[in-house]
Design a protein around this motif. Sequence first.
Motif, mmCIF file in Angstrom:
data_model
loop_
_atom_site.group_PDB
_atom_site.id
_atom_site.type_symbol
_atom_site.label_atom_id
_atom_site.label_comp_id
_atom_site.label_asym_id
_atom_site.label_seq_id
_atom_site.Cartn_x
_atom_site.Cartn_y
_atom_site.Cartn_z
ATOM 1 N N VAL A 1 35.968 74.284 -42.875
ATOM 2 C CA VAL A 1 35.627 75.550 -43.046
ATOM 3 C C VAL A 1 35.828 76.229 -41.711
ATOM 4 N N ARG A 2 35.587 75.594 -40.757
ATOM 5 C CA ARG A 2 35.917 76.419 -39.294
ATOM 6 C C ARG A 2 37.438 76.643 -39.124
ATOM 7 N N SER A 3 38.365 75.854 -39.596
ATOM 8 C CA SER A 3 39.633 75.776 -39.512
ATOM 9 C C SER A 3 39.993 76.868 -40.432
ATOM 10 N N PHE A 4 39.477 76.973 -41.281
ATOM 11 C CA PHE A 4 39.937 78.071 -42.524
ATOM 12 C C PHE A 4 39.810 79.329 -42.073
ATOM 13 N N TYR A 5 38.326 79.757 -41.305
ATOM 14 C CA TYR A 5 38.226 80.820 -40.857
ATOM 15 C C TYR A 5 38.697 81.269 -39.583
ATOM 16 N N ALA A 6 39.385 80.179 -38.676
ATOM 17 C CA ALA A 6 39.905 80.341 -37.526
ATOM 18 C C ALA A 6 41.370 80.843 -38.029
ATOM 19 N N GLY A 7 41.845 80.084 -38.935
ATOM 20 C CA GLY A 7 43.178 80.311 -39.620
ATOM 21 C C GLY A 7 43.494 81.708 -40.047
ATOM 22 N N GLU A 8 42.079 82.133 -40.861
ATOM 23 C CA GLU A 8 42.536 83.594 -41.526
ATOM 24 C C GLU A 8 42.358 84.529 -40.293
ATOM 25 N N SER A 9 41.369 84.253 -39.217
ATOM 26 C CA SER A 9 41.365 85.350 -38.307
ATOM 27 C C SER A 9 42.596 85.310 -37.179
ATOM 28 N N GLY A 10 43.224 84.195 -37.385
ATOM 29 C CA GLY A 10 44.468 84.213 -36.360
ATOM 30 C C GLY A 10 45.841 84.678 -37.234
ATOM 31 N N LYS A 11 45.605 84.498 -38.638
ATOM 32 C CA LYS A 11 46.849 85.318 -39.336
ATOM 33 C C LYS A 11 46.635 86.653 -39.434
ATOM 34 N N LEU A 12 45.216 87.378 -39.338
ATOM 35 C CA LEU A 12 45.096 88.864 -39.234
ATOM 36 C C LEU A 12 45.718 89.447 -38.019
ATOM 37 N N LEU A 13 45.112 88.418 -36.916
ATOM 38 C CA LEU A 13 45.678 89.088 -35.472
ATOM 39 C C LEU A 13 47.266 88.903 -35.493
ATOM 40 N N LEU A 14 47.890 87.848 -36.013
ATOM 41 C CA LEU A 14 49.243 87.677 -35.783
ATOM 42 C C LEU A 14 49.790 88.780 -36.774
ATOM 43 N N THR A 15 49.476 88.947 -37.987
ATOM 44 C CA THR A 15 49.890 90.259 -38.733
ATOM 45 C C THR A 15 49.824 91.678 -37.792
ATOM 46 N N GLY A 16 48.770 91.785 -37.271
ATOM 47 C CA GLY A 16 48.761 93.264 -36.457
ATOM 48 C C GLY A 16 49.711 93.023 -35.148
ATOM 49 N N ALA A 17 49.947 91.708 -34.676
ATOM 50 C CA ALA A 17 50.638 91.749 -33.486
ATOM 51 C C ALA A 17 52.037 91.960 -33.935
ATOM 52 N N LEU A 18 52.615 91.426 -35.078
ATOM 53 C CA LEU A 18 53.818 91.625 -35.724
ATOM 54 C C LEU A 18 54.176 92.997 -35.941
ATOM 55 N N PHE A 19 53.161 93.724 -36.676
ATOM 56 C CA PHE A 19 53.362 95.264 -37.248
ATOM 57 C C PHE A 19 53.522 96.074 -35.824
ATOM 58 N N ALA A 20 52.685 95.704 -34.745
ATOM 59 C CA ALA A 20 52.793 96.387 -33.410
ATOM 60 C C ALA A 20 54.266 96.107 -32.865
ATOM 61 N N MET A 21 54.665 95.117 -32.933
ATOM 62 C CA MET A 21 56.220 94.977 -32.342
ATOM 63 C C MET A 21 57.073 95.499 -33.302
ATOM 64 N N ILE A 22 57.187 95.132 -34.767
ATOM 65 C CA ILE A 22 58.184 95.951 -35.576
ATOM 66 C C ILE A 22 58.074 97.211 -35.372
#
Length: 119
Positions: free
Chosen positions: A69-90
């Motif tokens: 469960v911790r890994s799931f939440y950390a993964g989802e948080s990382g996914k959201l942060l990564l998406t934001g960072a990618l769009f900022a670069m794009i």
Amino acid sequence: MTDRKFSTVVKILSYQVLITIIITLGFAVAEGWQKALSPLCGGLAAIIPNLYFALRIYKSAGQEARKIVRSFYAGESGKLLLTGALFAMIFQIPNLQLLPLFVAYAAALSVFWFALLMR
């Protein structure tokens, strides 16, 4: 994680790559390779965070429930942060077209919905 679940994840990621390629090629044929960069970036902005999340969850397989469960939440948080960072670069790319970018992004994300319907 069982082989069936892993193969489902691989199928979803593969379909996301496939739909991104199809849309990118479609825009390339219609408007030229220069304009095909936008849908390619949009598709990658969906694929890369989903790949990160899938790998994060896959590595937690076989652990106790609390760690999963911790890994799931950390993964989802990382996914959201990564998406934001990618769009900022794009968005730093000159001459970016928003409609093709978001068409490919939405199409790649919609693979999840079709995967649920196909089960």
